[in-house]
Write an enzyme that holds these catalytic residues in place. Sequence first.
Site, PDB file in Angstrom:
ATOM      1  N   GLY A  27     -17.819 -17.960 -20.390  1.00 26.63           N
ATOM      2  CA  GLY A  27     -16.962 -17.998 -19.116  1.00 26.63           C
ATOM      3  C   GLY A  27     -17.585 -17.404 -18.111  1.00 26.63           C
ATOM      4  O   GLY A  27     -18.882 -17.385 -17.759  1.00 26.63           O
ATOM      5  N   SER A  28     -16.963 -16.958 -17.153  1.00 26.33           N
ATOM      6  CA  SER A  28     -17.499 -16.613 -15.923  1.00 26.33           C
ATOM      7  C   SER A  28     -18.335 -15.180 -15.796  1.00 26.33           C
ATOM      8  O   SER A  28     -18.955 -14.910 -14.979  1.00 26.33           O
ATOM      9  CB  SER A  28     -16.184 -16.261 -14.672  1.00 26.33           C
ATOM     10  OG  SER A  28     -15.613 -17.409 -14.452  1.00 26.33           O
ATOM     11  N   THR A  29     -18.476 -14.577 -17.038  1.00 28.79           N
ATOM     12  CA  THR A  29     -19.496 -13.427 -17.141  1.00 28.79           C
ATOM     13  C   THR A  29     -20.753 -13.934 -17.024  1.00 28.79           C
ATOM     14  O   THR A  29     -21.578 -13.275 -16.251  1.00 28.79           O
ATOM     15  CB  THR A  29     -19.149 -12.773 -18.375  1.00 28.79           C
ATOM     16  OG1 THR A  29     -19.379 -13.634 -19.465  1.00 28.79           O
ATOM     17  CG2 THR A  29     -17.804 -12.058 -18.576  1.00 28.79           C
TER      18      THR A  29
END
Length: 485
Positions: free
Chosen positions: A223-225
Site C-alpha cells: 500500500g501507501s508505505t
Amino acid sequence: MRPGVDRAVGRTWIISILMIIALLANITYVQGFQAQDLRDDSLNARQFEDRNKIERGPIVADGQRLAWSEPVGGDDRKYQRHYKQSEVFAPITGYFSPFSQTGLENAANHVLDGTDARLATTSFVDKLLGKHVPGGTVEATIDVRAQQAAYAALQGSGARRGAAVALDARTGAILVMASTPSYDANDVSVLDGKQAGRVFERLNRERLKPLLNKATSELFPPGSTFKTVVAASALANGVDAGTGVRAGRSYRPPGAGQAINNDAGDIGGQCDLPEIPLIDAYAQSCNTTFAYMGAQEPGNDAVHERAAAFGFGRGVEIEPGMRSAASSFPETDQPSLSALGSIGQGSTVATPLQMAMVAAGVANGGKVMRPYLIAKEKAADGQEIGRGAPKRLATALTSEQADQAQEMMRAVVQKGTGKSLRGSSVLGGKTGTADVEGAPYNDRWFIGFGPRPDARYAVAVMTEADGYGIESGPIAARIIDALGD
C-alpha cells in the site's frame, strides 16, 4: 638383479608412494574440509538417526533461555528440546524436530549441536579423546519485552494475519520479529517422529499457515508505505521536499483504460489541488502524485533503481544463513502497471522485514544495513567464538536526501494520515492500506521510526483484517515504547 629391472622396481615404488600420499591427502581433505557438508547432505539419512542423543546448547536473549535441551530416558539417554512462550518467539528460534529444523535452530545448528569447527579449539582435549564437543550458546539480538509486546498487540488486534519487525536502524540488529497466527514449537520438537508428523500435517492444513513466518516468508501488497520508496526516487532525482508536484483528484496513466483516484476521504482536500509541495503530497498520501511519479516522472527506471537500493528484487540475507522472500516492484515499460505499483498495489509486494528496512534506511541517513539475528555465539565454557557485526548493504539516499525524507515522515505524524500518533513515541512514519483483489479483507500498514527525539528504532507493522482493517500505527507505537523502556 639387472639394472633395468631395478629401475622399473624403483619407479613402481615411487608411483606407489605418490599414490598413497595422494590418497592420504584426499582423505584429509574430505575429513577436514568436506565432513560437515557430507553430514549435512540431504541424501545422508544418518544425520537424523542420533540427533536426539546430542545435548544442544541454548538459544538465549536478554539473559533468558528461549530454547534449551533436557535429558530424558535411562541408559539410552536422549534430549528433549523445550521452548519458552513458543508462540511469541517461534519466528526467532524456529523448531528442532526429529527430521528438520528452522529459524536459529537451523541457521546456528552447528554451534548448537557442537559440530562447529570454532568450538573444537575451545575443547581441544575432548576432541583429542574423541569426545563430543558440547553445544554452544546462541545469543539472539531480540529484545524480549518488545517481542512480547509486539505479539500481544498483534494477537489482541483480532487480525487474521499480522507481522511486526523492529530494527536498530544504525546496526541492522533485529529487535522484534513477530508473526500471527503462530504455533508452539514444543508440539513438533518431540522425540517421536510419528507424533511430530501428525502435528505437522495438522499445521500444514491450516488455511493461514502458522508455520510460515509472516515477517519474512510471506509477501503482502505494501500500500501507501511504498510511497516512501517513490518519494526517495524523486529526492534522488533532484526534487526536494518543498518542490511543487502534480496532484489532482484523478490521474490516468498513458495507455491506461482506468484512472487512479485519491482516497474518497480526501475529496476537497489538498490532494485535489493541481499542484502541492511533495511533503504535503506524502503526508496526505495523494495517490495521483505517486502514480504519476511512477508512470512518468521520474518514471519506472528511477523507482525500480531506488527500490533495489533498499533491498527489493532479491531475498534479504539475514545473518546468519537465513533469507527472506524477495520483495518486488515491477520493472516495466507500461505506465499503467508502474503507476499502480508505485502506490503499493498491483504487482508490488513486500515482506514486513523489507518495509522495516526502508524506514531504517531513511532513519539512518540513507544507509541500509544488513539485518542480523545473532548477537553472540559462545562455547559451553563461555568463551566467545563469534558475534554479529553491522554491515552496510547499500546507500539508498545521501544524508541530505535522507534528512528531507525524515522531514516528510515526521509530517505524516504531525499533520498527515498518521496524526493520531502525534505525541506518541513515533517520531515519523507512513501509513498504508492495500486492497487484496477478490478478498473481503485488506492489509493495513505502518512504517516509522522513534523514539523521540532519538530515531534509533525502525519498525514495520502489517495487520490483515476484514472490512476496512485495523490500524497498525498504535501497534508500532507500543513496540517503540517497549524498546525505549
